[in-house]
Design a protein around this motif. Structure first.
Motif, PDB file in Angstrom:
ATOM      1  N   TYR A   1       5.571  -3.269  -2.560  1.00  0.00           N
ATOM      2  CA  TYR A   1       5.785  -2.075  -1.739  1.00  0.00           C
ATOM      3  C   TYR A   1       6.752  -2.360  -0.597  1.00  0.00           C
ATOM      4  CZ  TYR A   1       3.009  -4.150   1.966  1.00  0.00           C
ATOM      5  OH  TYR A   1       2.577  -4.984   2.968  1.00  0.00           O
ATOM      6  N   HIS A   2       7.295  -1.285  -0.075  1.00  0.00           N
ATOM      7  CA  HIS A   2       8.020  -1.339   1.198  1.00  0.00           C
ATOM      8  C   HIS A   2       7.362  -0.331   2.121  1.00  0.00           C
ATOM      9  CE1 HIS A   2      11.070   0.214   4.069  1.00  0.00           C
ATOM     10  NE2 HIS A   2      11.039  -1.063   4.372  1.00  0.00           N
TER      11      HIS A   2
ATOM     12  N   ALA B   1       2.199   0.744   4.030  1.00  0.00           N
ATOM     13  CA  ALA B   1       1.443  -0.509   3.952  1.00  0.00           C
ATOM     14  C   ALA B   1      -0.053  -0.221   3.899  1.00  0.00           C
ATOM     15  CB  ALA B   1       1.767  -1.413   5.142  1.00  0.00           C
ATOM     16  N   GLU B   2      -0.505   0.767   4.653  1.00  0.00           N
ATOM     17  CA  GLU B   2      -1.924   1.147   4.607  1.00  0.00           C
ATOM     18  C   GLU B   2      -2.283   1.689   3.226  1.00  0.00           C
ATOM     19  OE1 GLU B   2      -4.215   0.444   6.958  1.00  0.00           O
ATOM     20  OE2 GLU B   2      -2.516  -0.627   7.851  1.00  0.00           O
TER      21      GLU B   2
ATOM     22  N   LEU C   1       2.471  -7.752  -2.260  1.00  0.00           N
ATOM     23  CA  LEU C   1       3.770  -8.286  -1.833  1.00  0.00           C
ATOM     24  C   LEU C   1       4.653  -7.182  -1.276  1.00  0.00           C
ATOM     25  CD1 LEU C   1       4.716 -10.393  -5.002  1.00  0.00           C
ATOM     26  CD2 LEU C   1       3.623 -11.231  -2.915  1.00  0.00           C
ATOM     27  N   THR C   2       5.339  -7.477  -0.189  1.00  0.00           N
ATOM     28  CA  THR C   2       6.390  -6.559   0.238  1.00  0.00           C
ATOM     29  C   THR C   2       7.561  -6.679  -0.740  1.00  0.00           C
ATOM     30  OG1 THR C   2       7.540  -8.161   1.628  1.00  0.00           O
ATOM     31  CG2 THR C   2       5.744  -6.878   2.677  1.00  0.00           C
ATOM     32  N   ALA C   3       8.426  -5.713  -0.715  1.00  0.00           N
ATOM     33  CA  ALA C   3       9.599  -5.753  -1.601  1.00  0.00           C
ATOM     34  C   ALA C   3      10.435  -7.000  -1.333  1.00  0.00           C
ATOM     35  CB  ALA C   3      10.426  -4.482  -1.430  1.00  0.00           C
ATOM     36  N   ASP C   4      10.519  -7.429  -0.079  1.00  0.00           N
ATOM     37  CA  ASP C   4      11.259  -8.652   0.249  1.00  0.00           C
ATOM     38  C   ASP C   4      10.560  -9.880  -0.318  1.00  0.00           C
ATOM     39  OD1 ASP C   4      13.275  -7.308   1.600  1.00  0.00           O
ATOM     40  OD2 ASP C   4      12.359  -7.588   3.576  1.00  0.00           O
ATOM     41  N   GLU C   5       9.240  -9.952  -0.165  1.00  0.00           N
ATOM     42  CA  GLU C   5       8.485 -11.092  -0.698  1.00  0.00           C
ATOM     43  C   GLU C   5       8.578 -11.154  -2.217  1.00  0.00           C
ATOM     44  OE1 GLU C   5       4.976 -11.250   2.727  1.00  0.00           O
ATOM     45  OE2 GLU C   5       4.678 -10.056   0.912  1.00  0.00           O
ATOM     46  N   ALA C   6       8.550 -10.008  -2.850  1.00  0.00           N
ATOM     47  CA  ALA C   6       8.606  -9.956  -4.316  1.00  0.00           C
ATOM     48  C   ALA C   6       9.902 -10.557  -4.848  1.00  0.00           C
ATOM     49  CB  ALA C   6       8.448  -8.524  -4.806  1.00  0.00           C
TER      50      ALA C   6
ATOM     51  N   PHE D   1      13.287  -0.810  -0.786  1.00  0.00           N
ATOM     52  CA  PHE D   1      12.643  -0.833  -2.100  1.00  0.00           C
ATOM     53  C   PHE D   1      13.693  -0.726  -3.203  1.00  0.00           C
ATOM     54  CE2 PHE D   1      10.255   0.142  -5.808  1.00  0.00           C
ATOM     55  CZ  PHE D   1       9.141  -0.677  -5.661  1.00  0.00           C
ATOM     56  N   LYS D   2      14.710   0.066  -2.978  1.00  0.00           N
ATOM     57  CA  LYS D   2      15.789   0.178  -3.970  1.00  0.00           C
ATOM     58  C   LYS D   2      16.489  -1.170  -4.129  1.00  0.00           C
ATOM     59  CE  LYS D   2      18.610   2.456  -6.747  1.00  0.00           C
ATOM     60  NZ  LYS D   2      19.348   1.425  -7.447  1.00  0.00           N
ATOM     61  N   ALA D   3      16.609  -1.937  -3.058  1.00  0.00           N
ATOM     62  CA  ALA D   3      17.200  -3.280  -3.163  1.00  0.00           C
ATOM     63  C   ALA D   3      16.365  -4.164  -4.075  1.00  0.00           C
ATOM     64  CB  ALA D   3      17.335  -3.911  -1.773  1.00  0.00           C
TER      65      ALA D   3
END
Length: 189
Positions: free
Chosen positions: A8-9, A16-17, A37-42, A70-72
């Motif tokens: 998620y982002h 996040a909630e 996972l955040t989109a960056d962590e993923a 998220f698109k990134a």
């Protein structure tokens, strides 16, 4: 163990909630391990995504679309797409915006198409719409009436401690449990 990954982002904390609620629901299912996972962590954990039995995607809806971060993540998944790493995995999605509609359906369609491009199997929300008759209320599950995924609304002038409201979080939790159950059901031997 069945592996469920939630990617998620969240720009302001509301999504996040919602993601945490999806994770709580998935964790209710016996034999399931949940990774949030955040989109960056993923983008640093492609092997975890490859090993997952289900991936649930979540993004706020900004300007009728998923968020740019998220698109990134979506764009960065091209190597997994080319290798068919996510083929036949269970997929689902959730989104949040400040408006009641906010064109959230467009974001869920975008997520569903993304999953289809990866060869994934999309699981929608099987709840009837809530809050759409004289006996309904904002406390109903699926109060925003979505079928493609979990929808939530958070006021733009309030932080995540004030939203999404409890029924939207309960709907997200329901989605997480549903997806995890399907992942267990369809897990290859």
């Amino acid at each position: 163990m069945t592996q469920v990954v939630i990617v998620y982002h969240s720009g302001y904390g509301h999504t996040a909630e919602q993601a945490k609620a999806v994770a709580r629901g998935a964790a209710k299912v016996a034999g399931v391990t949940v990774h949030l996972l955040t989109a960056d962590e993923a983008q640093q954990q492609w092997e975890l995504l490859k090993a997952a039995d289900a991936i649930i995607f979540g993004s706020p809806t900004y300007m009728g679309s998923v968020s740019a971060p998220f698109k990134a993540f979506m764009d960065a998944s091209s190597k997994a797409w080319a290798a068919r790493d996510w083929k036949d995995k269970i997929a689902a999605g959730f989104t949040n915006s400040a408006s009641q509609s906010g064109d959230k359906l467009a974001s869920l369609i975008q997520l569903a198409v993304f999953a289809a491009q990866h060869g994934m199997i999309w699981v929608g929300l099987d709840l009837m719409p809530g809050n759409n008759h004289s006996q309904g209320s904002v406390n109903d599950l699926n109060r925003l009436g979505g079928f493609l995924g979990a929808l939530a609304q958070s006021n733009a002038d309030q932080g995540p401690e004030h939203g999404p409201i409890a029924s939207d979080l309960a709907t997200a939790e329901y989605l997480g449990e549903r997806v995890a159950s399907k992942a267990v059901q369809f897990k290859p031997d």
